[in-house]
Design a protein around this motif. Structure first.
Motif, PDB file in Angstrom:
ATOM      1  N   TRP A  39      14.448  -4.777  42.188  1.00 49.02           N
ATOM      2  CA  TRP A  39      15.331  -4.636  43.368  1.00 49.02           C
ATOM      3  C   TRP A  39      16.579  -5.494  43.183  1.00 49.02           C
ATOM      4  CZ3 TRP A  39      14.840  -7.557  48.528  1.00 49.02           C
ATOM      5  CH2 TRP A  39      15.592  -6.934  49.534  1.00 49.02           C
TER       6      TRP A  39
ATOM      7  N   CYS B 122      18.889  -4.027  40.599  1.00 47.01           N
ATOM      8  CA  CYS B 122      19.628  -2.898  41.170  1.00 47.01           C
ATOM      9  C   CYS B 122      20.814  -3.394  42.004  1.00 47.01           C
ATOM     10  CB  CYS B 122      18.690  -2.060  42.022  1.00 47.01           C
ATOM     11  SG  CYS B 122      19.491  -0.667  42.847  1.00 47.01           S
ATOM     12  N   ILE B 123      20.587  -4.429  42.826  1.00 45.35           N
ATOM     13  CA  ILE B 123      21.653  -5.000  43.658  1.00 45.35           C
ATOM     14  C   ILE B 123      22.746  -5.610  42.774  1.00 45.35           C
ATOM     15  CG2 ILE B 123      22.169  -6.843  45.330  1.00 45.35           C
ATOM     16  CD1 ILE B 123      19.238  -6.349  46.391  1.00 45.35           C
TER      17      ILE B 123
ATOM     18  N   LYS C  26      27.305  -0.485  49.047  1.00 41.81           N
ATOM     19  CA  LYS C  26      26.050   0.142  48.611  1.00 41.81           C
ATOM     20  C   LYS C  26      24.986  -0.916  48.336  1.00 41.81           C
ATOM     21  CE  LYS C  26      27.780   4.521  46.799  1.00 41.81           C
ATOM     22  NZ  LYS C  26      27.811   5.449  45.647  1.00 41.81           N
ATOM     23  N   ALA C  27      25.429  -2.068  47.787  1.00 40.27           N
ATOM     24  CA  ALA C  27      24.487  -3.166  47.535  1.00 40.27           C
ATOM     25  C   ALA C  27      23.890  -3.660  48.846  1.00 40.27           C
ATOM     26  CB  ALA C  27      25.196  -4.300  46.806  1.00 40.27           C
TER      27      ALA C  27
ATOM     28  N   VAL D 251      21.374  -1.170  50.080  1.00 36.96           N
ATOM     29  CA  VAL D 251      20.099  -1.266  49.353  1.00 36.96           C
ATOM     30  C   VAL D 251      19.264  -2.423  49.894  1.00 36.96           C
ATOM     31  CG1 VAL D 251      19.089  -1.840  47.103  1.00 36.96           C
ATOM     32  CG2 VAL D 251      20.927  -0.152  47.249  1.00 36.96           C
TER      33      VAL D 251
ATOM     34  N   ASP E 294      17.822  -1.279  53.245  1.00 41.11           N
ATOM     35  CA  ASP E 294      16.729  -0.318  53.010  1.00 41.11           C
ATOM     36  C   ASP E 294      15.485  -1.029  52.483  1.00 41.11           C
ATOM     37  OD1 ASP E 294      18.314   1.740  53.863  1.00 41.11           O
ATOM     38  OD2 ASP E 294      18.916   2.391  51.855  1.00 41.11           O
ATOM     39  N   GLY E 295      15.703  -2.027  51.609  1.00 37.81           N
ATOM     40  CA  GLY E 295      14.572  -2.772  51.045  1.00 37.81           C
ATOM     41  C   GLY E 295      13.822  -3.541  52.106  1.00 37.81           C
TER      42      GLY E 295
END
Length: 457
Positions: A10, A13-14, A25-26, A29, A32-33
Motif C-alpha cells: 500500500w 503504491c502511494i 490520487k495518492a 488511495v 480507500d485503504g
C-alpha cells in the motif's frame, strides 16, 4: 486484520503516485485503504510530507502533521528532515530553523542529515556563520559528521566567499584523517579560483596529482577559467593542453572558453583550429558556442561568414539571443557599416527583439565615429537606459565635431542623474570649452564635476 506485507505494498503504491505528482490520487488511495481497514503508519505520512514539500509547498506539507497526530501517529526525524529539506529547497532559512527547533522541543533527536540539510540551507541563504555554529553544535552532541557533511561545509564556505577559511578547514580535517574525494577538491579549487587565489588552486591541483586521486575534466576546466578570468591566458592554455594530454575530452563549455581566450589574444588561426577540433570530436554546438563563433568572425571582419553562422543557428532550431545581435551590431560598426548596423537593429526590433544597452552603445559609438551626430543624438534620445559608456561615446563625438556647449549640457545631465562620467570624456569637454574661448562655461562645468564627486562620497 491485514498483514504487514499488504501495508508495505500500500505504501509503495502511494509512493509511486507521489513520485508521479499524482497527489490527489495518492490521497484517494489512502482514504480507500482506511475504509477497508488499512491504518496509515509513519511511512505513509512521511511519503506525503516529502511529496508536498517537493511539488506543492512547505505550508501544505506541514498540515499533514496535524493529520498524523489525529491518527495517533507520531512524526519522526525523517518527517522533520523532509520539512527542513523542503524549506531549504525554497530558500526559507527561518522555516528550516523553526522546524529544527520544533523537532528538539518535542523530543526528537536530529541526525546527521538533519544537520546537513539545515547547514546547506543556511549557506545557500547567505548565513555561513550560523551554519558553522550548527556544525559545532553537531560535534558537541556527538552526532558523527559524514563525508557529505564536510563537503557541505567546504562548499558552503567557498560559495559564501570564505575560500581561505575553507582551505584551512580542509587542512585541519586532513590532519584528523579525513580523506577528501575529487568532488571536494574541485569545490575547493573553484572557491579559490573565484577568490583570485590562483597559486593556491594550482597547488591543490599538484596535490591531487601526487595523491591516489586523478584530476578530472571539471578540475582542469575550473582552473582554466580562473586563468582566463585573471588575464593569465598562457597559463590557461597550458592547463587545457595538460587536460588534453591526460586523455580528457573537453565539453562545449571548455572549448568555448578556449576559443574566446584565443580570440582575445588575437590568435585567430589557433581559434579556428580549436573550433575544427571541437567539431571533429562530435561535440554539438549550443547557443553560447555559436555566439563565440560569430564573435570570432566579427573580430576578423568577416561579417558575411558571421551571418552564415547565424543562418546555421536558425537551421539548427536554436533561438539567437540579445548577445548574438549585440555582437553583430558591434561587428558591423567596427567594419564601417554603421548604416547596415542601424538597419539590422531596426529589423530585429520589428521582429520583437528588444535591443539591449550593449547593442545601442555600439551603434551610438559607431555613428559618432563616422560623424553622423544628428543620427547619434536621435538614437541617444530614443534610449531609455543609459550608462557611462553611452555618455562617453556621445561626449567624445560632440567634442570631435566642436559642439562643446551641447557636450557640456549633456555632461551636466549625466552628473545630475548620478552616472559616472569617464575621466577621458570629462577632460575632452573641459579642454574643448577652454580652447574655444568658453572659459566661464569650463569653470562652471569643473564646479559641477567637483560637486558630483563630493555627493558620491
Amino acid at each position: 486484520m491485514t498483514c504487514r506485507f499488504s501495508i508495505r505494498l500500500w505504501n509503495i503504491c502511494i509512493a509511486s503516485l507521489c513520485k508521479a505528482r499524482l497527489l490527489k490520487k495518492a490521497e484517494a488511495v489512502i482514504i480507500d485503504g482506511i475504509r477497508i481497514g488499512y491504518l496509515p503508519d509513519v511511512v505513509t505520512y512521511n511519503t506525503l510530507v516529502a511529496a508536498y514539500c517537493r511539488f506543492v509547498g512547505v505550508d501544505e506539507a506541514y498540515l499533514v502533521l496535524s493529520r498524523m497526530r489525529e491518527a495517533g501517529v507520531k512524526p519522526d526525524v525523517i518527517t522533520y528532515n523532509s520539512l527542513i529539506a523542503g524549506a531549504a529547497r525554497h530558500s526559507l532559512p527561518s522555516r528550516s530553523l523553526d522546524f529544527f527547533e520544533e523537532m528538539l522541543k518535542i523530543g526528537i533527536d536530529p541526525n546527521v542529515w538533519s544537520y546537513n540539510t539545515l547547514m546547506h540551507c543556511l549557506f545557500k541563504s547567505g548565513y555561513p556563520e550560523v551554519a558553522y555554529k550548527f556544525f559545532l553544535d553537531m560535534i558537541s552532541k556527538n552526532v558523527h559528521p559524514s563525508p557529505f557533511t564536510y563537503n557541505t561545509l567546504l562548499n558552503g564556505l567557498c560559495k559564501s566567499g570564505h575560500a581561505r577559511n575553507a582551505l584551512k578547514l580542509l587542512r585541519s580535517l586532513e590532519r584528523r584523517g579525513f580523506s577528501a574525494e575529487i568532488v571536494t577538491y574541485n569545490t575547493i579549487i573553484d572557491g579559490l579560483c573565484k577568490a583570485g587565489m590562483y597559486g593556491a588552486a594550482k597547488r591543490i591541483l599538484t596535490e591531487i596529482g601526487e595523491s591516489s586521486h586523478s584530476p578530472n575534466a571539471i578540475t582542469y576546466t575550473t582552473i582554466m577559467k580562473c586563468c582566463f578570468r585573471s588575464g593569465k591566458f598562457k597559463q590557461g592554455l597550458e592547463v587545457f593542453a595538460a587536460m588534453m594530454d591526460k586523455g580528457y575530452t573537453s565539453d562545449v563549455f571548455g572549448y568555448c572558453t578556449i576559443i574566446s581566450a584565443l580570440i582575445k589574444m588575437g590568435m585567430i588561426v589557433e581559434a579556428h583550429s580549436c573550433t575544427d577540433e571541437m567539431l571533429k570530436n562530435g561535440i554539438g554546438l549550443d547557443m553560447a558556442c555559436y555566439n563565440t563563433l560569430i564573435y570570432m568572425y566579427c573580430k576578423e571582419g568577416k561579417m558575411s561568414t558571421a551571418f552564415q553562422v547565424l543562418n546555421e543557428v536558425v537551421e539548427a532550431g536554436l533561438e539567437s539571443d540579445e548577445y548574438t545581435h549585440s555582437i553583430l551590431v558591434d561587428g558591423l560598426c567596427k567594419t564601417g557599416s554603421v548604416d547596415g548596423a542601424y538597419k539590422y537593429l531596426e529589423r530585429m526590433e520589428a521582429r520583437g527583439f528588444n535591443s539591449n544597452l550593449v547593442a545601442y552603445n555600439s551603434l551610438l559609438d559607431g555613428l559618432c565615429k563616422v560623424g553622423k551626430l544628428d543620427a547619434a543624438l536621435e538614437l541617444f534620445n530614443k534610449m531609455q537606459v543609459k550608462d557611462s559608456f553611452t555618455y562617453a561615446s556621445l561626449l567624445h563625438g560632440l567634442c570631435k565635431a566642436g559642439r562643446f556647449r551641447l557636450a557640456s549640457k549633456h555632461m551636466r545631465t549625466c552628473l545630475r542623474e548620478g552616472i559616472s562620467v569617464l575621466a577621458s570624456a570629462q577632460r575632452a569637454v573641459v579642454s574643448g570649452l577652454r580652447s574655444s574661448g568658453l572659459k566661464r562655461d569650463a569653470v562652471k562645468l569643473r564646479a559641477a564635476i567637483r560637486t558630483a564627486r563630493i555627493l558620491r562620497c
